[in-house]
Design an enzyme around this catalytic site. Structure first.
Site, mmCIF file in Angstrom:
data_model
loop_
_atom_site.group_PDB
_atom_site.id
_atom_site.type_symbol
_atom_site.label_atom_id
_atom_site.label_comp_id
_atom_site.label_asym_id
_atom_site.label_seq_id
_atom_site.Cartn_x
_atom_site.Cartn_y
_atom_site.Cartn_z
ATOM 1 C CB SER A 37 -0.939 0.017 1.213
ATOM 2 O OG SER A 37 -0.215 0.227 2.410
ATOM 3 C CE LYS A 128 -21.369 2.364 -5.013
ATOM 4 N NZ LYS A 128 -21.566 1.170 -4.129
ATOM 5 C CE1 TYR A 136 -14.579 1.834 -7.119
ATOM 6 C CE2 TYR A 136 -16.851 1.700 -6.374
ATOM 7 C CZ TYR A 136 -15.567 1.200 -6.390
ATOM 8 O OH TYR A 136 -15.252 0.069 -5.680
ATOM 9 C CB THR A 192 -29.631 9.762 -0.834
ATOM 10 O OG1 THR A 192 -29.748 8.347 -0.780
ATOM 11 C CG2 THR A 192 -28.262 10.172 -0.327
#
Length: 332
Positions: A37, A128, A136, A192
């Site tokens: 990382s 997604k 994304y 939302t």
């Protein structure tokens, strides 16, 4: 398979990386487990948790840097690719950066893994990436296709690539449950859209899916875990029963419901007791018996989305998970 093997995890200091390292060191006896990382402080903090365990190594690097990947992958048998730029609004406002990590980084890893003789690579994807409407999701769809095609790109080399796809990870950094827990004392939780639904998976389930993929994969498969859905209004009510729910509108790039398998994928999707498997429509792999194994093809036009799911998280299940994973202050 992972016993006496050298394993590398990109993005290894994230929520998944922490859980993968802990569970893998407990269940298996790897020769070496490398955390790759780019954040030295996160590595420093993580290393303190494993003082005295000489199986663990830490390697500062970025998947955008192909040369660094080549060095890190020297002698590595298995890779879990968890590194990504993944916050939806951040990706919308920083598209070039998302492409550099999620797409260019994928290409770098494919080249480096093949050239260094890595045996198997399992890539973490997202709901997604199915019929994406945000950047994304689009970058992760592109990455999924790159890794699937990487099995042909590798030619006569030994490296195999497969993908795991799942929904929101409960308790991961930036996810909705920790956010709601951190602000529940304010008396108002932002929603939302009152119709919004999401898939939910625990970190433990995510790690177990990766383990299974390493054992089961031939190369090119996308594994989709069967997981429950939850309504955001129900989640908010469980977290803070007395709080008001304020409707604030959908954010840029956000979906009303999440999807993990689209109708277009149904021709090459097979069902198993705990997951689905999307096979690639490439080189005849979608009809490959070694990849299908005991799976049953789903009906034509099948869609697996969070609003048409047959399994939903009950209030009691949500409450029990929160009570076992969060303290009174709302921290993990």
């Amino acid at each position: 398979m992972l016993n006496n093997a050298t394993i590398l995890v990109t993005g290894g200091t994230g929520s998944f990386g922490h859980k993968f390292v802990a569970m893998t060191l407990e269940k298996y006896s790897p020769k070496k487990l490398i955390v790759f990382s780019r954040d030295e402080m996160k590595q420093w903090e993580m290393a303190k948790l494993y003082q005295g365990d000489d199986r663990l190594r830490f390697f500062i690097g970025d998947v955008r840097d192909k040369d660094r990947l080549y060095r890190a992958l020297d002698g590595v048998d298995f890779v879990v690719h968890a590194a990504a730029t993944k916050i939806v609004p951040t990706a919308e406002y920083n598209p070039f950066e998302s492409v550099k990590t999620n797409i260019n980084g994928a290409m770098n890893l494919i080249d480096a893994a093949i050239d260094k003789g890595v045996k198997r690579v399992v890539v973490l994807s997202t709901d997604k990436a199915s019929s994406p409407i945000n950047l994304y999701g689009a970058t992760k769809l592109a990455a999924d296709k790159l890794f699937v095609a990487g099995n042909a790109y590798s030619g006569g080399y030994q490296t195999a690539f497969s993908v795991v796809r799942y929904g929101n990870v409960m308790g991961s950094r930036g996810s909705v449950i920790p956010f709601f827990m951190s602000i529940r004392d304010r008396g108002v939780l932002p929603i939302t859209d009152p119709r919004m639904t999401r898939f939910m998976i625990s970190l433990e389930q995510a790690v177990e899916l990766v383990w299974h993929t390493f054992d089961d994969m031939v190369g090119g498969e996308i594994y989709v875990k069967k997981i429950p859905s939850v309504r955001m209004t129900d989640l908010a009510r469980v977290v803070a029963p007395e709080a008001e729910q304020e409707i604030i509108g959908i954010r840029p790039g956000e979906k009303l419901h999440e999807q993990m398998i689209g109708a277009e994928d149904s021709h090459f999707t097979y069902e198993y007791p705990e997951y689905f498997k999307i096979l690639p429509n490439l080189n005849g792999w979608g009809r490959c018996k070694k990849r299908i194994k005991s799976g049953q093809r789903v009906p034509e036009g099948f869609v697996y989305s969070s609003d048409n799911n047959s399994v939903w998280m009950a209030d009691a299940e949500l409450r029990a998970w929160i009570e076992s994973n969060f303290n009174d202050a709302g921290a993990v």
